[in-house]
Scaffold this active site. Structure first.
Site, mmCIF file in Angstrom:
data_model
loop_
_atom_site.group_PDB
_atom_site.id
_atom_site.type_symbol
_atom_site.label_atom_id
_atom_site.label_comp_id
_atom_site.label_asym_id
_atom_site.label_seq_id
_atom_site.Cartn_x
_atom_site.Cartn_y
_atom_site.Cartn_z
ATOM 1 N N ARG A 167 0.850 -1.194 0.000
ATOM 2 C CA ARG A 167 0.000 0.000 0.000
ATOM 3 C C ARG A 167 0.884 1.243 0.000
ATOM 4 N NH1 ARG A 167 -5.549 -1.418 3.376
ATOM 5 N NH2 ARG A 167 -6.469 -2.551 1.624
ATOM 6 N N GLN A 179 -1.076 2.299 -6.014
ATOM 7 C CA GLN A 179 -2.506 2.531 -5.774
ATOM 8 C C GLN A 179 -3.379 1.994 -6.903
ATOM 9 O OE1 GLN A 179 -2.821 6.754 -4.978
ATOM 10 N NE2 GLN A 179 -2.957 6.400 -2.773
ATOM 11 N N ASP A 203 -4.090 -1.928 -6.645
ATOM 12 C CA ASP A 203 -4.611 -2.455 -5.381
ATOM 13 C C ASP A 203 -5.918 -3.217 -5.592
ATOM 14 O OD1 ASP A 203 -5.401 -2.942 -2.803
ATOM 15 O OD2 ASP A 203 -5.262 -0.869 -2.114
ATOM 16 N N SER A 211 -8.508 -3.271 -2.583
ATOM 17 C CA SER A 211 -9.370 -2.102 -2.464
ATOM 18 C C SER A 211 -10.463 -2.081 -3.532
ATOM 19 C CB SER A 211 -8.544 -0.811 -2.544
ATOM 20 O OG SER A 211 -7.735 -0.674 -1.395
ATOM 21 N N TYR A 229 -3.319 -1.339 8.260
ATOM 22 C CA TYR A 229 -4.244 -2.411 8.621
ATOM 23 C C TYR A 229 -4.557 -2.355 10.118
ATOM 24 C CZ TYR A 229 -3.090 -4.505 4.098
ATOM 25 O OH TYR A 229 -2.912 -4.731 2.759
#
Length: 383
Positions: free
Chosen positions: A122, A127, A130, A133, A230
């Site tokens: 992350r 991004q 990901d 996500s 996390y």
């Protein structure tokens, strides 16, 4: 001769997604690769074979895997699939490495270089890659839609000549990507929404979506987040205090959506049968962690169970329930990562084991399991 990228029809039961879209097929061809797509691979994601062909892909049978230099997938390949891959092939998929030791060992033995998309770090650079996500976002949305489907009352407040129907009360447990999207979706449908999370940063995010934040905000709570963003596993003492607060709150809710997962561990138990018993008959729980053991006592993977008068929705592969959208996003994530592996001059995959994205995601390479967290002994890596 150009390197071949093969995209199979997913063989895992219940997997309706596909690893490439027509747009990413065109991009792969633009990078200098020949693209082969198994016939029917995109049908459940609303991408017919004709659209892949029009984008420049060659339509093939499952035997296309035998000549492929690169295999792009959604789920971890089966033993039967691995046996068809040639030595030196590159496999990129969500490999679920915490649960697939045998598959990792088989790919290492077969000389396959495998990348686990869900281990993407992350960081800003990654991004657009990901997958956790992008897929969790859709899972949070779908969780609310599934809850609304099972709930036998209206979600928004309705004022009629016959009287007022009160808005449903929705409580979201876990305010990560899935939870935040669940909050936003429930709010759009007119529900009164509250949420909880052990990460302090979540409080502001929850409030920004118009929901009420519920948590025991002590010193442990203030330190409850890893450097990677996390949630940490909380102490037994904190869990007891939080459980008491949540139990009181849940008793007043119509719909509860749980999203709590800890990488590499069984899902934490958040809701007990006693909590369910305190809820109004006809209330709904959606357990998005059911495939990891479940947050809700009595949840059953792949089913809608009923416990103490509460319906517990435990569907598997919730992003796959929005397959067309999920495949489009997954394909873009995969393409963004794959492009970083391509040597522009040779138009082939070049694996730089010093690259931070490769270090984080490479599971097997050169006949070995190389990831230090999953059967490897290498020291240059880690998620």
């Amino acid at each position: 001769m150009a390197s071949i990228v093969f995209v199979p029809k997913e063989s895992t039961s219940g997997e309706s997604r596909v690893a490439v879209s027509t747009d990413t097929v065109k991009k792969l061809i633009g990078l200098g690769f020949d693209v082969s797509v198994q016939k029917g691979a995109g049908l459940e994601s609303r991408i017919p074979d004709e659209e892949y062909a029009a984008a420049g892909a060659k339509l093939v049978t499952a035997t296309g895997a035998k000549t492929a230099d690169v295999v792009l997938k959604v789920a971890c390949p089966t033993d039967a699939e691995i046996k068809t891959y040639k030595k030196g092939a590159v496999v990129i998929a969500t490999l679920d490495p915490y649960s697939n030791d045998k598959a990792i060992a088989a790919m290492a033995k077969a000389g396959i270089s495998s990348f686990a998309m869900e281990l993407m770090p992350r960081i800003t650079r990654a991004q657009s890659m990901d997958v956790l996500s992008s897929q969790a976002n859709l899972a949070g949305y779908r969780a609310v839609i599934d809850a609304a489907h099972e709930y036998d009352r209206a979600m928004p407040m309705m004022m009629t000549a016959a009287g007022t129907v009160p808005a449903a009360k929705v409580f979201v447990m876990g305010a990560g990507v899935a939870g935040l999207q669940a909050i936003a979706t429930a709010r759009r449908l007119g529900a009164v929404v509250s949420a909880t999370d052990v990460r302090p940063a979540a409080k502001e995010q929850v409030a920004s979506l118009g929901a009420k934040f519920i948590a025991v905000e002590d010193e442990e709570f203030k330190a409850a987040e890893t450097a990677g963003g996390y949630a940490k596993e909380m102490s037994k003492e904190y869990q007891a205090k939080q459980a008491a607060l949540v139990a009181d709150h849940i008793a007043k809710q119509d719909i509860v959506i749980t999203t709590a997962l800890i990488p590499g561990r069984p899902a934490p138990r958040l809701i007990t049968k006693d909590m369910l018993k305190a809820m109004r008959p006809g209330s709904i729980c959606v357990d998005l962690a059911v495939e990891r053991g479940g947050n809700v006592e009595g949840a059953k993977a792949g089913q809608v169970a009923e416990v103490e008068g509460v319906r517990i929705i435990g569907y598997n592969n919730v992003p796959g329930r929005v397959a067309a959208s999920a495949s489009q996003l997954y394909a873009r994530n995969l393409m963004a990562f794959f492009a970083t592996l391509v040597d522009a001059e040779t138009k082939t995959v070049s694996i730089n084991t010093e690259d931070e994205l490769v270090k984080a995601t490479l599971l097997t390479h050169d006949g070995k399991a190389v990831h230090p967290n999953f059967g490897g002994t290498a020291t240059d890596g880690g998620a």
